[in-house]
Design a protein around this motif. Structure first.
Motif, PDB file in Angstrom:
ATOM      1  N   GLU A 121       0.904  -1.091   0.001  1.00 37.92           N
ATOM      2  CA  GLU A 121       0.002  -0.533  -0.250  1.00 37.92           C
ATOM      3  C   GLU A 121       1.054   1.435  -0.040  1.00 37.92           C
ATOM      4  O   GLU A 121       0.596   2.571  -0.451  1.00 37.92           O
ATOM      5  CB  GLU A 121      -0.719   0.017   1.074  1.00 37.92           C
ATOM      6  CG  GLU A 121      -1.366   1.101   1.313  1.00 37.92           C
ATOM      7  CD  GLU A 121      -3.678   1.544   2.550  1.00 37.92           C
ATOM      8  OE1 GLU A 121      -3.974   1.856   2.123  1.00 37.92           O
ATOM      9  OE2 GLU A 121      -2.750  -0.139   2.963  1.00 37.92           O
ATOM     10  N   GLU A 125       0.795   4.129  -2.852  1.00 34.84           N
ATOM     11  CA  GLU A 125       0.622   5.629  -2.348  1.00 34.84           C
ATOM     12  C   GLU A 125       2.130   6.255  -3.397  1.00 34.84           C
ATOM     13  O   GLU A 125       2.004   7.934  -3.008  1.00 34.84           O
ATOM     14  CB  GLU A 125       0.582   5.453  -1.412  1.00 34.84           C
ATOM     15  CG  GLU A 125      -0.804   5.189  -0.696  1.00 34.84           C
ATOM     16  CD  GLU A 125      -0.454   5.256   1.118  1.00 34.84           C
ATOM     17  OE1 GLU A 125       0.879   5.604   1.700  1.00 34.84           O
ATOM     18  OE2 GLU A 125      -2.148   4.698   1.801  1.00 34.84           O
ATOM     19  N   SER A 149      -7.060  -5.202  -0.762  1.00 28.80           N
ATOM     20  CA  SER A 149      -8.389  -4.382  -1.032  1.00 28.80           C
ATOM     21  C   SER A 149      -7.985  -2.947  -1.391  1.00 28.80           C
ATOM     22  O   SER A 149      -9.139  -2.332  -2.546  1.00 28.80           O
ATOM     23  CB  SER A 149      -8.750  -4.055   0.451  1.00 28.80           C
ATOM     24  OG  SER A 149      -8.352  -3.622   1.520  1.00 28.80           O
ATOM     25  N   PHE A 150      -7.131  -2.319  -1.003  1.00 27.06           N
ATOM     26  CA  PHE A 150      -7.013  -0.797  -1.544  1.00 27.06           C
ATOM     27  C   PHE A 150      -7.148  -0.812  -2.912  1.00 27.06           C
ATOM     28  O   PHE A 150      -7.518  -0.050  -3.673  1.00 27.06           O
ATOM     29  CB  PHE A 150      -6.218   0.091  -0.784  1.00 27.06           C
ATOM     30  CG  PHE A 150      -4.162  -0.956  -1.091  1.00 27.06           C
ATOM     31  CD1 PHE A 150      -3.974  -0.087  -3.096  1.00 27.06           C
ATOM     32  CD2 PHE A 150      -3.573  -1.221  -0.736  1.00 27.06           C
ATOM     33  CE1 PHE A 150      -2.927  -0.209  -3.294  1.00 27.06           C
ATOM     34  CE2 PHE A 150      -2.560  -2.143  -0.839  1.00 27.06           C
ATOM     35  CZ  PHE A 150      -1.895  -1.615  -2.419  1.00 27.06           C
ATOM     36  N   ASN A 153      -9.973   0.371  -4.687  1.00 31.79           N
ATOM     37  CA  ASN A 153     -10.636   1.482  -4.943  1.00 31.79           C
ATOM     38  C   ASN A 153      -9.321   2.409  -5.629  1.00 31.79           C
ATOM     39  O   ASN A 153     -10.337   3.506  -5.553  1.00 31.79           O
ATOM     40  CB  ASN A 153     -10.911   2.347  -3.660  1.00 31.79           C
ATOM     41  CG  ASN A 153     -11.554   1.196  -2.571  1.00 31.79           C
ATOM     42  OD1 ASN A 153     -12.489   1.189  -3.056  1.00 31.79           O
ATOM     43  ND2 ASN A 153     -11.177   0.878  -1.224  1.00 31.79           N
ATOM     44  N   LEU A 154      -8.316   2.723  -6.494  1.00 26.22           N
ATOM     45  CA  LEU A 154      -8.121   3.354  -7.548  1.00 26.22           C
ATOM     46  C   LEU A 154      -8.238   3.294  -8.840  1.00 26.22           C
ATOM     47  O   LEU A 154      -9.368   2.071  -8.764  1.00 26.22           O
ATOM     48  CB  LEU A 154      -6.503   2.126  -7.640  1.00 26.22           C
ATOM     49  CG  LEU A 154      -5.678   1.719  -6.817  1.00 26.22           C
ATOM     50  CD1 LEU A 154      -4.463   0.793  -7.686  1.00 26.22           C
ATOM     51  CD2 LEU A 154      -5.078   3.131  -6.107  1.00 26.22           C
TER      52      LEU A 154
END
Length: 351
Positions: A121, A125, A149-150, A153-154
């Motif tokens: 993550e 970022e 999971s991130f 949402n990208l």
């Protein structure tokens, strides 16, 4: 400046020149550069042709100049990988992606995370702050993954390379290992071999499981009974290939051919065969897998199957160019062929 009568105009680069540099036929060059359909050409040969065309400045190729990035523009692509130094496959995938970006002026940012979710993550970022327009998520071992999971949402497209997710939430590409195992075994069968031993990798790995499935399928197609005595477990190392080969040679009816499911185990197989006074390929045929650099240094040079990671990297870039968002639809899993590279370790069985 005016030319003298002795000066010749510069000669135009032709497909024949490209073929000579790439080490293939002019027909193959034509197929690759014109992106012909219905023709199966290995990823290695395709890469050699494209690189030769670039080197010589041959500019008629739609493959070389087509805008593979599509609506991504000419920005920056993120490449996330769990391991970089373990094997050359990750480097080959990155190189394939780089080549696909060549004419677009795109930059690839690469991060190694060792599979740590927190580091993944943070790496993404940092990449987002650098303005990446797409992300490739790669694992060094072919397997099913639960993507972080991130990623869902990208607001940029995401492609999985050498791995795949449940429900096909992202476009994904992996090698067709079962087809590779089938091709290796069928090649030996076509040479007349019926006692074909195989040395598998660690059985928990999907690549080992699928290559064994391909081996069994080829035997069944040829009407050859599966014999568990001809299946030896290795761990991808030369030592395991050496020891498994010794066990096979102790059988009353020894094998006439070996399908080693990676090239390092094949190198150990070579040593065991030589210690037993057997010649390759006059007495025993051997085929490997991966197209490791050592294949070209063994004597005789080892026939093998190439892992298509370079082509997979190029595919990922092309796929990123098709979408602005990721994870919203269902995508079929793409499998790429592991093509045979035939060298000097195979021969028709002597009767």
């Amino acid at each position: 400046m005016k030319k003298t009568k002795h000066e010749k105009p510069p000669r135009r680069v032709t497909m024949t020149d490209v073929a000579r540099l790439a080490g293939c036929s002019q027909a193959t060059v034509s197929f690759v550069l014109n992106n012909a359909t219905g023709v199966t050409i290995s990823a290695e040969t395709r890469g050699k042709v494209i690189e030769a065309a670039r080197t010589l400045g041959y500019g008629a190729s739609s493959l070389i100049h087509r805008p593979v990035l599509g609506n991504l523009g000419s920005g920056t692509i993120g490449f996330l990988c769990d391991q970089l130094a373990t094997t050359p496959e990750s480097v080959n995938a990155i190189e394939g992606a780089r080549q696909a970006c060549w004419d677009e002026g795109a930059t690839i940012l690469v991060a190694q995370t060792m599979g740590n979710p927190e580091r993944e993550e943070k790496a993404v970022e940092a990449m987002l702050r650098s303005g990446i327009e797409g992300l490739i998520y790669m694992t060094i071992f072919t397997r099913q993954v639960a993507p972080p999971s991130f990623l869902e949402n990208l607001q940029i497209p995401v492609v999985l390379l050498n791995c795949y997710a449940p429900e096909s939430r992202f476009p994904s590409v992996i090698p067709d290992e079962a087809a590779g195992g089938f091709a290796a075994t069928e090649t030996l069968i076509r040479l007349g071999h019926r006692r074909i031993a195989t040395i598998v990798g660690e059985p928990f790995m999907q690549a080992a499981q699928d290559r064994l499935k391909g081996y069994r399928k080829a035997l069944a197609k040829a009407g050859i009974a599966y014999d568990a005595d001809l299946v030896g477990e290795g761990n991808w190392s030369p030592t395991s290939g050496f020891e498994a080969t010794q066990r096979f040679l102790a059988l009353k009816d020894r094998p006439t051919a070996f399908f080693c499911q990676n090239d390092k185990m094949a190198s150990g197989c070579y040593n065991a065969l030589r210690d037993a006074g057997l010649r390759i390929p006059q007495d025993v045929s051997v085929i490997g897998y991966d197209d490791d650099e050592l294949c070209r240094h063994l004597r005789p040079q080892l026939s093998t199957l190439i892992l298509p990671h370079r082509a997979m990297g190029a595919w990922a870039i092309s796929e990123l160019g098709k979408r602005r968002t990721s994870g919203k639809d269902s995508y079929p899993l793409t499998k790429m062929d592991c093509n045979l590279i035939e060298r000097d370790s195979l021969a028709v069985i002597s009767q």
